[in-house]
Design a protein around this motif. Structure first.
Motif, PDB file in Angstrom:
ATOM      1  N   ILE A  13       1.181  -1.122  -0.311  1.00 49.58           N
ATOM      2  CA  ILE A  13      -0.036  -0.022   0.108  1.00 49.58           C
ATOM      3  C   ILE A  13       0.932   1.322  -0.242  1.00 49.58           C
ATOM      4  CG2 ILE A  13      -2.030   1.184   1.545  1.00 49.58           C
ATOM      5  CD1 ILE A  13      -3.008  -1.712   2.085  1.00 49.58           C
ATOM      6  N   GLU A  14       1.765   0.839   0.075  1.00 53.02           N
ATOM      7  CA  GLU A  14       2.829   2.336   0.291  1.00 53.02           C
ATOM      8  C   GLU A  14       3.467   2.721  -0.348  1.00 53.02           C
ATOM      9  OE1 GLU A  14       7.092   4.426   2.998  1.00 53.02           O
ATOM     10  OE2 GLU A  14       5.472   2.299   4.269  1.00 53.02           O
ATOM     11  N   LYS A  15       3.569   1.418  -0.840  1.00 53.78           N
ATOM     12  CA  LYS A  15       5.207   2.174  -1.987  1.00 53.78           C
ATOM     13  C   LYS A  15       3.376   1.868  -3.883  1.00 53.78           C
ATOM     14  CE  LYS A  15       8.292  -1.696  -1.941  1.00 53.78           C
ATOM     15  NZ  LYS A  15       9.076  -3.639  -2.297  1.00 53.78           N
ATOM     16  N   ALA A  16       2.855   1.942  -3.433  1.00 50.61           N
ATOM     17  CA  ALA A  16       1.480   2.063  -4.555  1.00 50.61           C
ATOM     18  C   ALA A  16       1.666   3.953  -4.436  1.00 50.61           C
ATOM     19  CB  ALA A  16      -0.065   1.295  -4.004  1.00 50.61           C
ATOM     20  N   SER A  17       0.697   3.749  -2.739  1.00 42.94           N
ATOM     21  CA  SER A  17       0.641   5.669  -2.654  1.00 42.94           C
ATOM     22  C   SER A  17       1.850   6.360  -3.075  1.00 42.94           C
ATOM     23  CB  SER A  17       0.526   5.655  -1.233  1.00 42.94           C
ATOM     24  OG  SER A  17       0.189   6.324  -0.871  1.00 42.94           O
ATOM     25  N   GLU A  18       3.212   5.721  -2.746  1.00 42.43           N
ATOM     26  CA  GLU A  18       4.140   6.783  -3.376  1.00 42.43           C
ATOM     27  C   GLU A  18       4.046   6.907  -5.256  1.00 42.43           C
ATOM     28  OE1 GLU A  18       7.761   4.811  -2.176  1.00 42.43           O
ATOM     29  OE2 GLU A  18       7.294   5.486   0.158  1.00 42.43           O
ATOM     30  N   LEU A  19       3.688   5.935  -6.121  1.00 42.81           N
ATOM     31  CA  LEU A  19       3.697   5.634  -7.546  1.00 42.81           C
ATOM     32  C   LEU A  19       2.737   6.502  -8.522  1.00 42.81           C
ATOM     33  CD1 LEU A  19       5.070   1.840  -7.998  1.00 42.81           C
ATOM     34  CD2 LEU A  19       6.395   4.041  -8.387  1.00 42.81           C
ATOM     35  N   GLY A  21       1.360   9.013  -5.822  1.00 45.38           N
ATOM     36  CA  GLY A  21       1.209  10.112  -5.747  1.00 45.38           C
ATOM     37  C   GLY A  21      -0.147  10.392  -4.981  1.00 45.38           C
ATOM     38  N   ILE A  22      -0.879   9.605  -4.279  1.00 46.05           N
ATOM     39  CA  ILE A  22      -1.800   9.448  -3.426  1.00 46.05           C
ATOM     40  C   ILE A  22      -1.854   9.251  -2.336  1.00 46.05           C
ATOM     41  CG2 ILE A  22      -3.436   9.555  -5.535  1.00 46.05           C
ATOM     42  CD1 ILE A  22      -4.356   6.829  -4.451  1.00 46.05           C
ATOM     43  N   LYS A  23      -2.725   9.360  -1.510  1.00 44.40           N
ATOM     44  CA  LYS A  23      -2.275   8.906   0.180  1.00 44.40           C
ATOM     45  C   LYS A  23      -2.469   7.302   0.112  1.00 44.40           C
ATOM     46  CE  LYS A  23      -4.931  13.752   1.400  1.00 44.40           C
ATOM     47  NZ  LYS A  23      -5.690  13.888   2.375  1.00 44.40           N
ATOM     48  N   GLU A  24      -2.551   6.796   1.037  1.00 44.79           N
ATOM     49  CA  GLU A  24      -2.266   5.119   1.135  1.00 44.79           C
ATOM     50  C   GLU A  24      -4.027   4.996   1.869  1.00 44.79           C
ATOM     51  OE1 GLU A  24       0.713   3.776   4.495  1.00 44.79           O
ATOM     52  OE2 GLU A  24       1.408   4.492   3.524  1.00 44.79           O
ATOM     53  N   GLN A  25      -4.808   6.044   2.624  1.00 40.35           N
ATOM     54  CA  GLN A  25      -6.088   5.905   2.824  1.00 40.35           C
ATOM     55  C   GLN A  25      -7.019   5.869   1.260  1.00 40.35           C
ATOM     56  OE1 GLN A  25      -7.503   5.198   5.348  1.00 40.35           O
ATOM     57  NE2 GLN A  25      -9.635   4.464   4.172  1.00 40.35           N
ATOM     58  N   ASP A  26      -6.673   6.589   0.502  1.00 45.26           N
ATOM     59  CA  ASP A  26      -7.339   6.728  -0.670  1.00 45.26           C
ATOM     60  C   ASP A  26      -6.741   5.525  -1.468  1.00 45.26           C
ATOM     61  OD1 ASP A  26      -7.963   9.074  -0.398  1.00 45.26           O
ATOM     62  OD2 ASP A  26      -7.107   9.969  -1.856  1.00 45.26           O
ATOM     63  N   VAL A  27      -5.391   4.779  -1.520  1.00 46.05           N
ATOM     64  CA  VAL A  27      -5.249   3.356  -2.357  1.00 46.05           C
ATOM     65  C   VAL A  27      -6.347   2.541  -1.675  1.00 46.05           C
ATOM     66  CG1 VAL A  27      -2.960   2.041  -2.488  1.00 46.05           C
ATOM     67  CG2 VAL A  27      -2.602   4.247  -2.504  1.00 46.05           C
ATOM     68  N   VAL A  28      -6.026   2.400  -0.209  1.00 44.18           N
ATOM     69  CA  VAL A  28      -7.112   0.898   0.167  1.00 44.18           C
ATOM     70  C   VAL A  28      -8.267   1.013  -0.026  1.00 44.18           C
ATOM     71  CG1 VAL A  28      -8.148   0.218   2.410  1.00 44.18           C
ATOM     72  CG2 VAL A  28      -5.224   1.366   2.554  1.00 44.18           C
ATOM     73  N   ASP A  29      -8.964   2.627  -0.307  1.00 39.50           N
ATOM     74  CA  ASP A  29     -10.289   2.863  -0.478  1.00 39.50           C
ATOM     75  C   ASP A  29     -10.620   2.413  -1.963  1.00 39.50           C
ATOM     76  OD1 ASP A  29     -11.159   3.820   2.100  1.00 39.50           O
ATOM     77  OD2 ASP A  29     -10.864   5.590   1.469  1.00 39.50           O
ATOM     78  N   ARG A  30      -9.927   2.538  -2.482  1.00 46.34           N
ATOM     79  CA  ARG A  30     -10.283   2.547  -3.882  1.00 46.34           C
ATOM     80  C   ARG A  30      -9.868   0.403  -4.448  1.00 46.34           C
ATOM     81  NH1 ARG A  30      -6.496   7.136  -8.046  1.00 46.34           N
ATOM     82  NH2 ARG A  30      -7.183   8.611  -6.496  1.00 46.34           N
TER      83      ARG A  30
END
Length: 67
Positions: A13-19, A21-30
């Motif tokens: 999740i952290e890596k996806a967030s960095e790649l 450019g969105i918050k980790e919470q947004d990655v999880v929500d999506r």
């Protein structure tokens, strides 16, 4: 709501967030929205297949009666 996430998943999740450019919470929500949508479509398909199966059984019985 709080959910405990395994360490390896948290790292992804952290890596996806960095790649992205969105918050980790947004990655999880999506990810959850995508997953839940996929499940919903699967359940709809499963229901439709069951209905087709019932129609097929009915058609077979009607055919046998006509013989």
């Amino acid at each position: 709501m709080e959910v405990e996430i395994q360490k390896d998943t948290s790292i992804k999740i952290e890596k996806a967030s960095e790649l992205l450019g969105i918050k980790e919470q947004d990655v999880v929500d999506r990810a959850l929205i995508l997953y839940l949508d996929s499940i919903s479509k699967y359940l709809d398909l499963k229901k439709e297949m069951k209905e087709w199966d019932a129609l097929s059984d009915e058609a077979l019985l009607n055919f046998e009666k006509s013989l």
